[in-house]
Design an enzyme around this catalytic site. Structure first.
Site: not given
Length: 467
Positions: A270, A346
């Site tokens: 990202h 994550e």
């Protein structure tokens, strides 16, 4: 020190129902079958049968050499994860079986690997032979078994996780050598000109693939999202005195069927968030920040680059805000929808969320040292260990590769998951992930082939971010 491969399986026709197990011990260096074991258990569950197969395989290996290293391969995810210590054993019927299995060899002599069912055919056939015999009121006998004859001889290779580099190189060398032998035995036939060119391309690609795998080197301690330290013999067993010769010539690459296009996972980290420049821990248990202005600009740049390439066929994102925002910007440019995959999130960094590495070192030095030294250790406050993250990513990888065979898919994720994809493909040791740099909005790529091999094609490409 000798090395054995134990393959084991168990089954129940009813769960619980008539059950049996099978196990085979191979020489890791030659692939030769050294021992087989199978037995009808009566009425039992699948899980008990699978654990019984594991026990039989380990007992047979111990009877051959109690000092040997043993690599267990099973298609039971439950047994592999529990025996590896990643999952707890809750069922009372399995606890004593697992305890006995652990007592047969010292823990540092045994490793475990999950394999697809089609790669466990020998043990599966033994288990079914045992159940068939039990249905007739008989006991399985090694003298009447056809499991070894009905199962193609295995190509010996070093053990390791899916896409293990050393194993891939061993397969490549064996396939090339056997391909040359097979070609020498075939009568010469003049192929068409187009066939010559296509064959030359395939051979060149095969050689490049083998060399790339061989060069790549050898589970799991990736660096955190935004912060990283610098650098960093039972009665049913039959031991074979003279292993049988292989019954089938392995086909070289030139004679192998076309595996088709690989599933290619393009891995996009990202764009930046407000925490990124400050190098703060930012996992799945914190404030879930959105992209900063710089992060959105990075997402637009990567979208344009991917649009120019024109290869992305689907977009899949982690559920966190920064990945979904990045994915939506890219998908809008490509005219695609975004699918969300929970497995791409994550790691949860527990009480360290929002802190810099230095702050964690100051406040929780013992926990940090343990975390850096052991992939099973969790961050302060009960976050997620890197071993748990690795198991999650491996399962997500298998799911996505199966769903997108032959396609190129963009996965928008985070530092730890992306590095774990790469580490699994290379078969790299845990500490290697402390030595990888992964920038915001960078692209990496791994291709997964139908034979189980993986090829890392790109890592941390940020060329699209340069003006």
């Amino acid at each position: 020190m000798r090395e054995f491969i134990v393959e084991a399986d168990g089954g129940s026709r009813g769960n619980p129902g008539p059950a049996g197990y099978g196990a085979v011990v191979r020489d890791a260096a030659t692939g030769e079958t050294l021992a087989e074991a199978a037995e009808y258990l009566g009425v039992a569950t699948n899980n008990v049968a699978e654990y019984s197969g594991l026990l039989a395989g380990l007992r047979a290996a111990r009877a051959l050499d109690p000092a040997a290293r043993v690599h267990v391969r099973m298609d039971s995810k439950l047994v592999v994860e529990q025996m590896s210590g990643r999952w707890k054993i809750k069922h009372p019927a399995m606890k004593p079986l697992a305890t006995e299995a652990r007592s047969l060899f010292p823990p540092d002599q045994v490793t475990y690997e999950w394999i697809p069912r089609e790669q466990n055919k020998h043990a599966d056939r033994l288990a079914n032979e045992a159940m068939d015999a039990g249905a007739k009121g008989e006991q399985w006998s090694a003298s009447t078994s056809r499991a070894a004859l009905d199962t193609p001889a295995a190509v010996p290779e070093p053990s390791g996780p899916p896409g293990d580099a050393a194993a891939g190189a061993a397969r490549a060398r064996a396939a090339l050598a056997e391909g040359r032998s097979a070609a020498a035995a075939r009568p010469a036939v003049a192929p068409a000109e187009d066939d010559v060119e296509a064959e030359a391309v395939r051979e060149a690609e095969a050689v490049r693939e083998a060399e790339a795998v061989r060069e790549a080197g050898g589970t799991a301690a990736p660096v955190p999202e935004e912060a990283a330290p610098a650098g960093k013999q039972p009665s049913s067993s039959a031991v074979k005195e003279t292993p049988a010769a292989p019954t089938e010539q392995h086909r070289g690459w030139s004679a192998a069927p076309d595996l088709g296009a690989p599933a290619t996972l393009v891995l996009l980290r990202h764009g930046e968030t407000p925490l990124t420049p400050q190098k703060r821990f930012s996992g799945s248990g914190g404030t879930d920040p959105s992209l900063s202005a710089a992060g959105r600009e990075q997402a637009y740049r990567v979208a344009e680059a991917l649009a120019r390439r024109g290869t992305i066929q689907a977009v899949v994102s982690s559920p966190l805000a920064r990945t979904r925002e990045t994915a939506e910007i890219v998908a809008a440019r490509l005219g695609l929808d975004v699918a969300v995959e929970e497995g791409l999130r994550e790691t949860d960094f527990g009480a360290w969320e929002g802190l810099t590495f230095g702050e964690v070192r100051e406040r929780h030095p013992d926990d940090l040292n343990a975390w850096l030294a052991d992939p099973e250790a969790r961050p302060t406050g009960g976050g997620e260990s890197f071993a748990e993250t690795a198991a999650r990513i491996a399962a997500t990888r298998d799911k996505l590769v199966a769903a997108h065979a032959g396609r190129t898919v963009l996965l928008v994720s985070h530092v730890t998951p992306i590095k774990t994809f790469v580490r699994l493909a290379l078969g790299a040791p845990p500490e290697s992930l402390f030595r990888m740099e992964l920038s915001a909005a960078s692209l990496s790529a791994v291709a997964y082939y139908a034979d189980g091999n993986a090829s890392v094609r790109l890592f941390n490409d940020t060329s699209h971010l340069r003006p």
